[in-house]
Design an enzyme around this catalytic site. Structure first.
Site, short mmCIF file in Angstrom:
data_model
loop_
_atom_site.label_atom_id
_atom_site.label_comp_id
_atom_site.label_asym_id
_atom_site.label_seq_id
_atom_site.Cartn_x
_atom_site.Cartn_y
_atom_site.Cartn_z
N CYS A 105 0.85 -1.19 0.00
CA CYS A 105 0.00 0.00 0.00
C CYS A 105 0.88 1.24 0.00
CB CYS A 105 -0.90 -0.02 1.24
SG CYS A 105 -1.98 1.41 1.39
N HIS A 147 -9.03 -3.81 -2.43
CA HIS A 147 -8.05 -3.10 -1.60
C HIS A 147 -8.42 -1.61 -1.50
CE1 HIS A 147 -3.79 -2.32 -0.21
NE2 HIS A 147 -4.16 -1.11 -0.60
N GLU A 148 -8.73 -1.00 -2.63
CA GLU A 148 -9.09 0.43 -2.63
C GLU A 148 -10.45 0.66 -1.96
OE1 GLU A 148 -6.74 2.42 -3.17
OE2 GLU A 148 -5.46 0.88 -4.06
N HIS A 151 -10.18 1.02 1.65
CA HIS A 151 -9.75 2.37 2.07
C HIS A 151 -10.94 3.30 2.34
CE1 HIS A 151 -5.41 2.55 2.05
NE2 HIS A 151 -5.33 1.98 0.86
#
Length: 195
Positions: A105, A147-148, A151
């Site tokens: 990341c 993954h994003e 966030h």
């Protein structure tokens, strides 16, 4: 414009992000800056909290993964041609087999760990012109999106690893918070704020 990437430990990375209204000021400029920032750091995805904005926005460009000759040709082609902006994304479904992949990341430089995620996802989102879409993604594209997406939900990939692995990377995470890490891109560290 290349912006500094927010480092591990900053509270903005833990916020549940707000929906973006259609009239959000300077949205196109923000998106362009996010792509510039991501490319400058050699990333394949970047979420708004990583530039200090707690809004439901992330960008993905998996082109670098498409250069991997170990992947089947059809997957290489999919990755080479995948560039997308995601506004107000909502995960509809995560399904398929869970598989591990070594993730990193931009907000957590010099830390990489195997993370297990589902192979296939269904996502509802708006593109940069606020056209609503519902799409199914799989493989590496799905992983980058997951993954994003994490966030904008206030989740980091380090939350998805075992407690033993968390102990092993504790010092590295502390170094990031203290600004002792020196990636080759611009970052903003929590310990350096206000100095």
């Amino acid at each position: 414009m290349i912006l500094p990437i927010i480092g591990y430990g900053d509270p903005v990375l833990r916020k549940m992000c707000e929906e973006i209204p259609v009239d959000y000021p300077l949205l196109k400029e923000t998106i362009a800056n996010m792509y510039d920032t991501m490319y400058n750091a050699y990333g394949v995805g970047l979420a708004a909290p990583q530039i200090g904005l707690a809004i439901r926005l992330f960008v993905v460009d998996t082109t670098p993964f498409g250069e991997d000759d170990d992947l089947p040709t059809d997957e290489q082609n999919q990755l080479k041609n995948f560039k997308r902006t995601f506004i107000n994304a909502k995960m509809i479904k995560e399904e398929g087999e869970e598989w591990g992949f070594n993730e990193g990341c931009l907000s957590i430089p010099e830390v990489r760990e195997d993370v297990f995620r589902n192979d296939t996802i269904t996502l509802e989102y708006y593109d940069e012109d606020f056209n609503k879409k519902v799409e199914v993604f799989d493989g590496l594209v799905a992983r980058v999106i997951q993954h994003e997406y994490d966030h904008i939900e206030g989740i980091l990939f380090t939350d998805r690893i075992s407690s033993l692995k968390k102990q092993l990377i504790k010092k590295k995470l502390q170094n990031i918070m203290e600004g002792k890490t020196r990636p080759d891109y611009k970052m903003k560290f929590i310990a350096k704020k206000g100095r």
